[in-house]
Design an enzyme around this catalytic site. Sequence first.
Site, mmCIF file in Angstrom:
data_model
loop_
_atom_site.group_PDB
_atom_site.id
_atom_site.type_symbol
_atom_site.label_atom_id
_atom_site.label_comp_id
_atom_site.label_asym_id
_atom_site.label_seq_id
_atom_site.Cartn_x
_atom_site.Cartn_y
_atom_site.Cartn_z
ATOM 1 N N CYS A 1 -0.854 -4.017 14.754
ATOM 2 C CA CYS A 1 -0.338 -3.315 13.566
ATOM 3 C C CYS A 1 -0.860 -4.518 12.611
ATOM 4 O O CYS A 1 -0.693 -5.569 12.700
ATOM 5 C CB CYS A 1 0.855 -3.244 13.306
ATOM 6 S SG CYS A 1 1.535 -2.954 11.560
ATOM 7 N N SER B 1 9.425 4.150 17.011
ATOM 8 C CA SER B 1 7.936 3.640 17.254
ATOM 9 C C SER B 1 8.377 3.170 18.494
ATOM 10 O O SER B 1 8.619 2.008 18.896
ATOM 11 C CB SER B 1 7.568 2.576 16.397
ATOM 12 O OG SER B 1 7.284 3.248 15.042
ATOM 13 N N HIS C 1 5.713 3.542 21.737
ATOM 14 C CA HIS C 1 4.548 2.963 22.274
ATOM 15 C C HIS C 1 4.393 2.380 23.730
ATOM 16 O O HIS C 1 3.397 2.153 24.403
ATOM 17 C CB HIS C 1 3.986 1.940 21.377
ATOM 18 C CG HIS C 1 3.968 2.306 19.760
ATOM 19 N ND1 HIS C 1 3.388 3.223 19.551
ATOM 20 C CD2 HIS C 1 4.663 1.720 18.766
ATOM 21 C CE1 HIS C 1 3.548 3.373 17.858
ATOM 22 N NE2 HIS C 1 4.198 2.502 17.616
ATOM 23 N N CYS D 1 4.300 -6.736 15.641
ATOM 24 C CA CYS D 1 3.842 -5.790 16.682
ATOM 25 C C CYS D 1 2.183 -6.108 16.712
ATOM 26 O O CYS D 1 1.526 -6.060 15.623
ATOM 27 C CB CYS D 1 3.930 -4.319 16.191
ATOM 28 S SG CYS D 1 5.644 -3.743 16.178
ATOM 29 N N CYS E 1 -1.353 1.649 8.553
ATOM 30 C CA CYS E 1 -0.573 0.587 8.039
ATOM 31 C C CYS E 1 -1.118 -0.664 7.759
ATOM 32 O O CYS E 1 -1.470 -1.436 8.716
ATOM 33 C CB CYS E 1 0.414 0.679 9.020
ATOM 34 S SG CYS E 1 1.620 -0.467 9.124
ATOM 35 N N GLU F 1 0.916 -1.238 -0.020
ATOM 36 C CA GLU F 1 -0.050 0.107 0.109
ATOM 37 C C GLU F 1 0.845 1.205 0.117
ATOM 38 O O GLU F 1 1.790 1.232 0.604
ATOM 39 C CB GLU F 1 -0.819 -0.086 1.209
ATOM 40 C CG GLU F 1 -1.836 -1.166 1.583
ATOM 41 C CD GLU F 1 -2.361 -0.999 2.802
ATOM 42 O OE1 GLU F 1 -2.822 -2.008 3.120
ATOM 43 O OE2 GLU F 1 -1.913 -0.244 3.598
ATOM 44 N N SER G 1 10.640 5.660 9.599
ATOM 45 C CA SER G 1 10.131 5.370 11.014
ATOM 46 C C SER G 1 10.355 3.830 11.262
ATOM 47 O O SER G 1 10.362 2.974 10.432
ATOM 48 C CB SER G 1 8.420 5.107 11.013
ATOM 49 O OG SER G 1 7.977 4.974 12.218
ATOM 50 N N CYS H 1 5.225 -7.844 7.084
ATOM 51 C CA CYS H 1 6.333 -7.320 8.081
ATOM 52 C C CYS H 1 6.691 -8.281 9.039
ATOM 53 O O CYS H 1 5.642 -8.874 9.596
ATOM 54 C CB CYS H 1 5.906 -6.075 8.846
ATOM 55 S SG CYS H 1 7.333 -5.361 10.049
ATOM 56 N N CYS I 1 3.168 8.315 1.653
ATOM 57 C CA CYS I 1 3.339 7.280 2.904
ATOM 58 C C CYS I 1 3.768 6.012 2.213
ATOM 59 O O CYS I 1 2.914 5.404 1.441
ATOM 60 C CB CYS I 1 2.400 7.281 3.867
ATOM 61 S SG CYS I 1 2.903 5.802 5.286
ATOM 62 N N ASN J 1 -5.567 2.953 15.759
ATOM 63 C CA ASN J 1 -6.500 2.573 14.755
ATOM 64 C C ASN J 1 -6.892 1.240 15.018
ATOM 65 O O ASN J 1 -6.014 0.338 14.897
ATOM 66 C CB ASN J 1 -5.856 2.876 13.404
ATOM 67 C CG ASN J 1 -6.760 3.131 12.225
ATOM 68 O OD1 ASN J 1 -8.046 3.399 12.575
ATOM 69 N ND2 ASN J 1 -6.156 3.538 11.147
HETATM 70 N N1 SAH Z 1 7.909 -0.354 10.802
HETATM 71 C C1 SAH Z 1 8.005 0.969 11.050
HETATM 72 C C2 SAH Z 1 7.208 2.031 10.027
HETATM 73 C C3 SAH Z 1 5.945 1.435 9.579
HETATM 74 S S1 SAH Z 1 4.551 1.355 10.830
HETATM 75 C C4 SAH Z 1 7.639 1.341 12.480
HETATM 76 O O1 SAH Z 1 7.025 0.366 12.876
HETATM 77 O O2 SAH Z 1 8.028 2.419 12.821
HETATM 78 C C5 SAH Z 1 4.189 3.274 10.957
HETATM 79 C C6 SAH Z 1 3.719 3.642 12.409
HETATM 80 O O3 SAH Z 1 2.416 3.304 12.487
HETATM 81 C C7 SAH Z 1 4.387 3.045 13.558
HETATM 82 O O4 SAH Z 1 4.730 4.102 14.450
HETATM 83 C C8 SAH Z 1 3.486 2.028 13.849
HETATM 84 O O5 SAH Z 1 3.673 1.662 15.429
HETATM 85 C C9 SAH Z 1 2.227 2.837 13.703
HETATM 86 N N2 SAH Z 1 1.014 1.902 13.749
HETATM 87 C C10 SAH Z 1 0.932 0.617 13.358
HETATM 88 N N3 SAH Z 1 -0.481 -0.034 13.429
HETATM 89 C C11 SAH Z 1 -1.131 1.102 13.980
HETATM 90 C C12 SAH Z 1 -2.276 1.156 14.276
HETATM 91 N N4 SAH Z 1 -3.256 0.218 14.176
HETATM 92 N N5 SAH Z 1 -2.748 2.284 15.075
HETATM 93 C C13 SAH Z 1 -1.874 3.406 15.103
HETATM 94 N N6 SAH Z 1 -0.607 3.453 14.333
HETATM 95 C C14 SAH Z 1 -0.223 2.055 14.347
HETATM 96 FE FE1 SF4 Z 2 6.216 -3.999 11.389
HETATM 97 FE FE2 SF4 Z 2 6.031 -1.241 12.010
HETATM 98 FE FE3 SF4 Z 2 3.741 -2.958 11.869
HETATM 99 FE FE4 SF4 Z 2 5.688 -3.333 13.638
HETATM 100 S S1 SF4 Z 2 4.413 -1.294 13.707
HETATM 101 S S2 SF4 Z 2 4.696 -4.673 12.639
HETATM 102 S S3 SF4 Z 2 7.417 -3.029 12.789
HETATM 103 S S4 SF4 Z 2 5.121 -2.420 10.073
#
Ligand code: SAH
Ligand code: SF4
Length: 352
Positions: free
Chosen positions: A121, A219, A221, A118, A338, A94, A196, A114, A107, A295
Amino acid sequence: MNEAPLIYDLTFDELEKTLVGLGEPRFREGQIWHGLYRRLSDDPSSLTDLPSALRARLGLAFRFRAGEARATARSNDGSTEKVLLQLVDGAEIEAVLMRYEHRRTACISTQAGCAMGCVFCATGQMGFARNLTSGEIVAQVLHFARRLAAEGERLTNVVVMGMGEPFHNYEATMAAIDRLNDPEGLDFGARRFTISTVGLVPIMERFTNEDRQVNLAVSLHAATDDLRSRLLPINRRYPLGALLAACRAYVERTGRRLSFEWALIDDVNDTPQQAEALAALLKGLTCHVNLIPLNPTNLYAGKGSPRERAAAFRERLRSRGIACTVRVRRGIEIQAGCGQLATERRARAAIG
Ligand code: SAH
Ligand code: SF4
Protein backbone atom coordinates in the site's frame (compact mmCIF):
# COMPACT_ATOMS: atom_id res chain seq x y z
CA MET A 1 -0.55 29.79 8.14
CA ASN A 2 -4.06 30.56 9.35
CA GLU A 3 -4.31 28.94 12.78
CA ALA A 4 -7.98 29.72 13.40
CA PRO A 5 -10.06 26.63 14.23
CA LEU A 6 -11.75 24.89 11.33
CA ILE A 7 -15.48 25.55 11.48
CA TYR A 8 -16.33 21.96 10.39
CA ASP A 9 -14.63 20.69 13.56
CA LEU A 10 -17.54 22.01 15.62
CA THR A 11 -20.61 20.06 16.56
CA PHE A 12 -23.88 21.96 16.45
CA ASP A 13 -23.76 22.36 20.25
CA GLU A 14 -20.23 23.70 20.14
CA LEU A 15 -21.19 26.20 17.47
CA GLU A 16 -24.14 27.25 19.60
CA LYS A 17 -21.88 27.80 22.62
CA THR A 18 -19.44 29.83 20.58
CA LEU A 19 -22.20 32.08 19.29
CA VAL A 20 -23.68 32.56 22.74
CA GLY A 21 -20.18 33.55 23.83
CA LEU A 22 -20.14 36.13 21.05
CA GLY A 23 -23.46 37.48 22.33
CA GLU A 24 -25.42 36.38 19.25
CA PRO A 25 -29.11 35.46 19.37
CA ARG A 26 -30.07 31.78 19.47
CA PHE A 27 -31.31 31.31 15.91
CA ARG A 28 -27.94 32.17 14.38
CA GLU A 29 -26.38 28.73 14.82
CA GLY A 30 -29.19 27.20 12.78
CA GLN A 31 -28.61 29.71 9.99
CA ILE A 32 -24.90 29.01 9.97
CA TRP A 33 -25.43 25.25 10.09
CA HIS A 34 -27.76 25.42 7.09
CA GLY A 35 -25.27 27.63 5.29
CA LEU A 36 -22.43 25.17 5.84
CA TYR A 37 -24.19 21.85 5.40
CA ARG A 38 -27.19 22.58 3.16
CA ARG A 39 -26.07 25.43 0.95
CA LEU A 40 -22.50 24.11 1.19
CA SER A 41 -20.90 27.52 1.72
CA ASP A 42 -17.14 27.53 2.15
CA ASP A 43 -16.85 31.24 2.63
CA PRO A 44 -18.40 33.35 5.40
CA SER A 45 -19.21 36.14 2.95
CA SER A 46 -21.69 33.84 1.21
CA LEU A 47 -23.72 33.39 4.42
CA THR A 48 -25.92 36.21 3.23
CA ASP A 49 -28.70 35.71 5.78
CA LEU A 50 -26.30 36.85 8.51
CA PRO A 51 -25.53 40.47 9.35
CA SER A 52 -22.29 41.55 7.73
CA ALA A 53 -20.62 42.22 11.09
CA LEU A 54 -21.20 38.60 12.15
CA ARG A 55 -19.92 37.32 8.81
CA ALA A 56 -16.75 39.30 9.36
CA ARG A 57 -16.38 37.96 12.91
CA LEU A 58 -16.86 34.39 11.75
CA GLY A 59 -14.26 34.91 9.06
CA LEU A 60 -11.77 36.00 11.71
CA ALA A 61 -12.71 33.38 14.28
CA PHE A 62 -12.77 30.33 11.98
CA ARG A 63 -11.23 28.78 8.93
CA PHE A 64 -13.77 27.69 6.31
CA ARG A 65 -11.30 25.63 4.26
CA ALA A 66 -9.45 22.58 5.52
CA GLY A 67 -6.67 23.03 3.00
CA GLU A 68 -5.68 23.94 -0.51
CA ALA A 69 -6.09 21.69 -3.54
CA ARG A 70 -2.50 21.13 -4.67
CA ALA A 71 -3.05 18.76 -7.54
CA THR A 72 -6.02 17.28 -9.25
CA ALA A 73 -6.18 14.51 -11.78
CA ARG A 74 -9.00 13.17 -13.92
CA SER A 75 -9.15 9.74 -15.52
CA ASN A 76 -9.22 9.64 -19.33
CA ASP A 77 -12.92 8.82 -19.40
CA GLY A 78 -13.61 11.61 -16.89
CA SER A 79 -15.37 9.25 -14.48
CA THR A 80 -12.81 9.50 -11.69
CA GLU A 81 -11.23 12.57 -10.25
CA LYS A 82 -8.73 12.88 -7.53
CA VAL A 83 -7.64 15.81 -5.43
CA LEU A 84 -4.53 16.17 -3.31
CA LEU A 85 -5.29 18.50 -0.40
CA GLN A 86 -2.57 20.25 1.51
CA LEU A 87 -3.76 20.88 5.06
CA VAL A 88 -2.77 23.93 7.13
CA ASP A 89 0.27 22.26 8.67
CA GLY A 90 1.50 21.04 5.29
CA ALA A 91 0.25 17.45 5.69
CA GLU A 92 -1.11 16.06 2.43
CA ILE A 93 -4.13 13.86 1.94
CA GLU A 94 -6.10 12.59 -1.01
CA ALA A 95 -9.75 12.32 -1.82
CA VAL A 96 -11.33 10.77 -4.89
CA LEU A 97 -14.70 11.17 -6.60
CA MET A 98 -15.98 8.28 -8.70
CA ARG A 99 -18.92 8.68 -11.04
CA TYR A 100 -20.69 5.44 -11.76
CA GLU A 101 -23.84 5.19 -13.80
CA HIS A 102 -26.22 5.76 -10.91
CA ARG A 103 -23.82 6.56 -8.11
CA ARG A 104 -21.51 9.39 -7.18
CA THR A 105 -19.08 8.05 -4.61
CA ALA A 106 -16.46 9.97 -2.64
CA CYS A 107 -13.46 8.10 -1.26
CA ILE A 108 -12.04 9.97 1.71
CA SER A 109 -9.00 9.85 4.00
CA THR A 110 -8.90 9.69 7.80
CA GLN A 111 -5.17 10.09 8.41
CA ALA A 112 -2.18 11.66 6.67
CA GLY A 113 -0.17 8.51 6.01
CA CYS A 114 -0.85 5.30 7.90
CA ALA A 115 0.84 3.44 10.75
CA MET A 116 -0.25 -0.05 9.67
CA GLY A 117 2.53 -0.65 7.16
CA CYS A 118 0.75 -2.98 4.73
CA VAL A 119 3.56 -3.77 2.30
CA PHE A 120 1.67 -3.26 -0.98
CA CYS A 121 0.00 0.00 0.00
CA ALA A 122 1.39 3.38 -1.05
CA THR A 123 0.04 5.02 2.12
CA GLY A 124 1.53 2.31 4.31
CA GLN A 125 4.85 2.80 2.56
CA MET A 126 4.95 6.50 3.48
CA GLY A 127 4.41 5.90 7.20
CA PHE A 128 2.23 7.83 9.63
CA ALA A 129 2.09 11.62 9.75
CA ARG A 130 -0.99 12.44 11.83
CA ASN A 131 -4.65 11.87 12.47
CA LEU A 132 -7.12 14.09 10.67
CA THR A 133 -9.62 16.03 12.73
CA SER A 134 -13.33 15.34 12.29
CA GLY A 135 -13.62 18.65 10.42
CA GLU A 136 -10.87 17.70 7.99
CA ILE A 137 -12.75 14.48 7.25
CA VAL A 138 -16.06 16.33 6.89
CA ALA A 139 -14.45 18.89 4.58
CA GLN A 140 -13.48 16.22 2.00
CA VAL A 141 -17.11 15.14 1.67
CA LEU A 142 -18.31 18.73 1.45
CA HIS A 143 -15.70 19.42 -1.24
CA PHE A 144 -17.23 16.86 -3.58
CA ALA A 145 -20.81 17.59 -2.53
CA ARG A 146 -20.14 21.19 -3.60
CA ARG A 147 -18.56 20.17 -6.90
CA LEU A 148 -21.50 17.95 -7.74
CA ALA A 149 -24.06 20.54 -6.65
CA ALA A 150 -22.50 22.96 -9.14
CA GLU A 151 -23.41 20.42 -11.84
CA GLY A 152 -26.90 19.84 -10.45
CA GLU A 153 -25.89 16.48 -9.04
CA ARG A 154 -25.66 14.89 -5.61
CA LEU A 155 -23.21 12.70 -3.81
CA THR A 156 -24.79 9.29 -3.18
CA ASN A 157 -22.12 7.31 -1.27
CA VAL A 158 -19.00 7.79 0.79
CA VAL A 159 -16.35 5.13 1.20
CA VAL A 160 -13.77 5.60 3.94
CA MET A 161 -11.04 3.92 1.92
CA GLY A 162 -8.57 6.70 1.22
CA MET A 163 -5.39 7.29 3.19
CA GLY A 164 -5.18 5.97 6.71
CA GLU A 165 -6.83 3.41 8.95
CA PRO A 166 -10.21 4.77 10.10
CA PHE A 167 -10.31 2.51 13.18
CA HIS A 168 -6.96 3.97 14.25
CA ASN A 169 -8.68 7.38 14.31
CA TYR A 170 -12.06 6.16 15.46
CA GLU A 171 -13.42 9.13 17.39
CA ALA A 172 -12.79 11.66 14.65
CA THR A 173 -14.08 9.35 11.93
CA MET A 174 -17.34 8.66 13.75
CA ALA A 175 -17.75 12.32 14.74
CA ALA A 176 -17.39 13.24 11.06
CA ILE A 177 -20.01 10.68 10.02
CA ASP A 178 -22.37 11.91 12.75
CA ARG A 179 -21.96 15.50 11.61
CA LEU A 180 -22.65 14.62 7.97
CA ASN A 181 -25.57 12.50 9.12
CA ASP A 182 -27.38 15.34 10.86
CA PRO A 183 -30.90 15.75 9.39
CA GLU A 184 -30.59 19.50 9.99
CA GLY A 185 -27.43 19.56 7.88
CA LEU A 186 -26.24 17.50 4.93
CA ASP A 187 -28.53 14.67 6.06
CA PHE A 188 -26.26 12.07 4.51
CA GLY A 189 -27.61 8.72 5.73
CA ALA A 190 -25.36 6.37 7.70
CA ARG A 191 -26.21 3.51 5.32
CA ARG A 192 -24.54 5.40 2.51
CA PHE A 193 -21.15 5.21 4.27
CA THR A 194 -18.79 2.25 4.05
CA ILE A 195 -15.80 2.06 6.37
CA SER A 196 -12.90 -0.17 5.44
CA THR A 197 -10.65 -1.47 8.20
CA VAL A 198 -7.45 -3.48 8.15
CA GLY A 199 -8.90 -5.42 11.08
CA LEU A 200 -8.28 -3.69 14.43
CA VAL A 201 -10.25 -6.23 16.42
CA PRO A 202 -11.03 -4.26 19.62
CA ILE A 203 -12.33 -1.32 17.60
CA MET A 204 -14.36 -3.62 15.39
CA GLU A 205 -15.97 -4.91 18.58
CA ARG A 206 -16.69 -1.39 19.73
CA PHE A 207 -18.17 -0.50 16.34
CA THR A 208 -20.35 -3.62 16.42
CA ASN A 209 -21.67 -2.76 19.87
CA GLU A 210 -22.60 0.76 18.79
CA ASP A 211 -25.23 -0.65 16.42
CA ARG A 212 -24.56 1.82 13.65
CA GLN A 213 -26.08 1.63 10.19
CA VAL A 214 -22.71 2.30 8.55
CA ASN A 215 -21.45 -0.52 6.28
CA LEU A 216 -18.25 -2.31 7.14
CA ALA A 217 -15.55 -3.75 4.89
CA VAL A 218 -12.55 -5.70 6.12
CA SER A 219 -9.25 -5.81 4.21
CA LEU A 220 -8.43 -9.49 4.30
CA HIS A 221 -6.01 -10.13 1.40
CA ALA A 222 -4.77 -13.47 2.74
CA ALA A 223 -6.44 -16.52 4.30
CA THR A 224 -3.48 -17.99 6.19
CA ASP A 225 -1.70 -16.30 9.08
CA ASP A 226 1.79 -16.66 7.64
CA LEU A 227 0.92 -14.92 4.39
CA ARG A 228 -1.33 -12.31 5.99
CA SER A 229 1.33 -11.40 8.55
CA ARG A 230 3.82 -10.87 5.74
CA LEU A 231 1.48 -8.60 3.79
CA LEU A 232 -0.34 -6.88 6.67
CA PRO A 233 1.87 -6.64 9.79
CA ILE A 234 -1.16 -5.93 12.00
CA ASN A 235 -2.05 -9.61 11.56
CA ARG A 236 0.69 -10.46 14.05
CA ARG A 237 -1.31 -8.62 16.71
CA TYR A 238 -4.79 -9.65 15.54
CA PRO A 239 -4.46 -12.95 13.69
CA LEU A 240 -7.16 -14.49 11.51
CA GLY A 241 -8.83 -16.43 14.33
CA ALA A 242 -9.51 -13.27 16.32
CA LEU A 243 -10.38 -11.27 13.22
CA LEU A 244 -12.94 -13.76 11.93
CA ALA A 245 -14.49 -14.06 15.40
CA ALA A 246 -15.00 -10.27 15.35
CA CYS A 247 -16.45 -10.49 11.83
CA ARG A 248 -18.91 -13.19 12.86
CA ALA A 249 -19.94 -11.22 15.94
CA TYR A 250 -20.57 -8.17 13.73
CA VAL A 251 -22.81 -10.07 11.31
CA GLU A 252 -24.66 -11.79 14.13
CA ARG A 253 -25.34 -8.66 16.10
CA THR A 254 -26.13 -6.28 13.24
CA GLY A 255 -27.69 -8.71 10.75
CA ARG A 256 -25.74 -6.85 8.08
CA ARG A 257 -23.68 -8.27 5.28
CA LEU A 258 -19.96 -7.78 5.66
CA SER A 259 -17.64 -7.01 2.75
CA PHE A 260 -14.12 -8.31 2.41
CA GLU A 261 -11.44 -6.69 0.29
CA TRP A 262 -8.91 -8.87 -1.46
CA ALA A 263 -6.22 -7.27 -3.63
CA LEU A 264 -5.27 -10.03 -6.07
CA ILE A 265 -1.47 -10.30 -6.21
CA ASP A 266 -0.06 -12.42 -8.99
CA ASP A 267 1.21 -15.75 -7.69
CA VAL A 268 1.05 -14.54 -4.07
CA ASN A 269 -2.57 -14.70 -2.87
CA ASP A 270 -4.37 -15.77 -6.06
CA THR A 271 -3.51 -19.46 -5.76
CA PRO A 272 -6.03 -22.32 -5.51
CA GLN A 273 -4.72 -22.98 -1.97
CA GLN A 274 -5.55 -19.42 -0.85
CA ALA A 275 -8.99 -19.64 -2.49
CA GLU A 276 -9.71 -22.90 -0.64
CA ALA A 277 -8.45 -21.49 2.66
CA LEU A 278 -10.56 -18.38 2.15
CA ALA A 279 -13.70 -20.38 1.38
CA ALA A 280 -13.16 -22.40 4.57
CA LEU A 281 -12.62 -19.24 6.61
CA LEU A 282 -15.81 -17.56 5.39
CA LYS A 283 -18.07 -20.61 5.40
CA GLY A 284 -21.57 -19.75 6.60
CA LEU A 285 -20.83 -16.04 7.03
CA THR A 286 -23.13 -13.47 5.37
CA CYS A 287 -20.56 -11.66 3.28
CA HIS A 288 -19.32 -10.55 -0.11
CA VAL A 289 -15.72 -10.65 -1.30
CA ASN A 290 -14.45 -7.85 -3.54
CA LEU A 291 -11.52 -9.04 -5.62
CA ILE A 292 -9.43 -6.16 -6.95
CA PRO A 293 -6.27 -6.78 -8.96
CA LEU A 294 -3.39 -5.12 -7.08
CA ASN A 295 -2.45 -1.64 -8.19
CA PRO A 296 1.36 -1.78 -8.37
CA THR A 297 3.38 0.59 -6.17
CA ASN A 298 7.06 1.57 -6.26
CA LEU A 299 8.17 -0.13 -3.07
CA TYR A 300 6.48 -3.49 -3.56
CA ALA A 301 7.47 -5.95 -6.25
CA GLY A 302 4.10 -7.75 -6.56
CA LYS A 303 1.88 -7.33 -9.61
CA GLY A 304 -1.86 -7.47 -10.11
CA SER A 305 -3.19 -10.88 -11.12
CA PRO A 306 -3.84 -11.28 -14.82
CA ARG A 307 -7.45 -11.54 -15.87
CA GLU A 308 -7.52 -15.36 -16.21
CA ARG A 309 -6.04 -15.94 -12.76
CA ALA A 310 -8.49 -13.47 -11.23
CA ALA A 311 -11.38 -15.26 -12.96
CA ALA A 312 -10.14 -18.68 -11.83
CA PHE A 313 -9.88 -17.45 -8.22
CA ARG A 314 -13.39 -16.04 -8.42
CA GLU A 315 -14.81 -19.26 -9.86
CA ARG A 316 -13.17 -21.39 -7.19
CA LEU A 317 -14.69 -19.21 -4.48
CA ARG A 318 -18.10 -19.27 -6.16
CA SER A 319 -18.02 -23.04 -6.45
CA ARG A 320 -17.59 -23.10 -2.67
CA GLY A 321 -20.63 -20.87 -2.23
CA ILE A 322 -18.81 -17.61 -1.52
CA ALA A 323 -20.35 -14.49 -3.11
CA CYS A 324 -17.65 -12.49 -4.85
CA THR A 325 -17.00 -10.02 -7.65
CA VAL A 326 -13.87 -9.03 -9.53
CA ARG A 327 -13.81 -5.25 -9.56
CA VAL A 328 -11.76 -3.01 -11.74
CA ARG A 329 -9.77 -0.48 -9.86
CA ARG A 330 -11.01 2.93 -10.92
CA GLY A 331 -8.64 5.53 -12.22
CA ILE A 332 -5.45 3.46 -12.35
CA GLU A 333 -3.94 5.98 -14.75
CA ILE A 334 -4.42 8.81 -12.25
CA GLN A 335 -2.99 6.79 -9.38
CA ALA A 336 -6.38 6.75 -7.72
CA GLY A 337 -5.15 3.89 -5.54
CA CYS A 338 -4.72 4.65 -1.89
CA GLY A 339 -1.87 7.10 -1.26
CA GLN A 340 -0.50 7.03 -4.75
CA LEU A 341 -0.81 10.65 -5.82
CA ALA A 342 0.93 11.93 -2.69
CA THR A 343 3.73 9.38 -3.12
CA GLU A 344 4.22 10.37 -6.76
CA ARG A 345 4.52 14.02 -5.83
CA ARG A 346 7.10 13.22 -3.17
CA ALA A 347 9.08 11.06 -5.54
CA ARG A 348 9.09 13.87 -8.10
CA ALA A 349 10.07 16.39 -5.44
CA ALA A 350 12.91 14.13 -4.33
CA ILE A 351 14.22 13.82 -7.88
CA GLY A 352 13.68 17.38 -9.06
N1 SAH B 1 -6.91 1.39 6.00
C1 SAH B 1 -8.13 0.86 5.53
C2 SAH B 1 -8.79 1.72 4.47
C3 SAH B 1 -7.91 2.35 3.45
S1 SAH B 1 -7.18 1.31 2.26
C4 SAH B 1 -7.93 -0.55 5.04
O1 SAH B 1 -6.80 -0.97 4.90
O2 SAH B 1 -8.93 -1.22 4.85
C5 SAH B 1 -8.54 0.87 1.19
C6 SAH B 1 -8.36 -0.47 0.50
O3 SAH B 1 -7.34 -0.38 -0.52
C7 SAH B 1 -7.93 -1.58 1.45
O4 SAH B 1 -8.66 -2.74 1.20
C8 SAH B 1 -6.47 -1.76 1.06
O5 SAH B 1 -5.98 -3.00 1.44
C9 SAH B 1 -6.53 -1.53 -0.43
N2 SAH B 1 -5.23 -1.26 -1.06
C10 SAH B 1 -4.17 -0.61 -0.57
N3 SAH B 1 -3.18 -0.57 -1.47
C11 SAH B 1 -3.62 -1.22 -2.57
C12 SAH B 1 -3.04 -1.52 -3.83
N4 SAH B 1 -1.82 -1.13 -4.13
N5 SAH B 1 -3.78 -2.20 -4.72
C13 SAH B 1 -5.06 -2.60 -4.42
N6 SAH B 1 -5.65 -2.33 -3.24
C14 SAH B 1 -4.94 -1.67 -2.32
FE1 SF4 C 1 -3.03 1.61 6.12
FE2 SF4 C 1 -5.09 0.48 4.82
FE3 SF4 C 1 -2.81 1.08 3.54
FE4 SF4 C 1 -2.83 -0.91 5.31
S1 SF4 C 1 -3.97 -0.82 3.37
S2 SF4 C 1 -1.27 0.67 5.15
S3 SF4 C 1 -4.24 -0.11 6.81
S4 SF4 C 1 -4.21 2.52 4.45
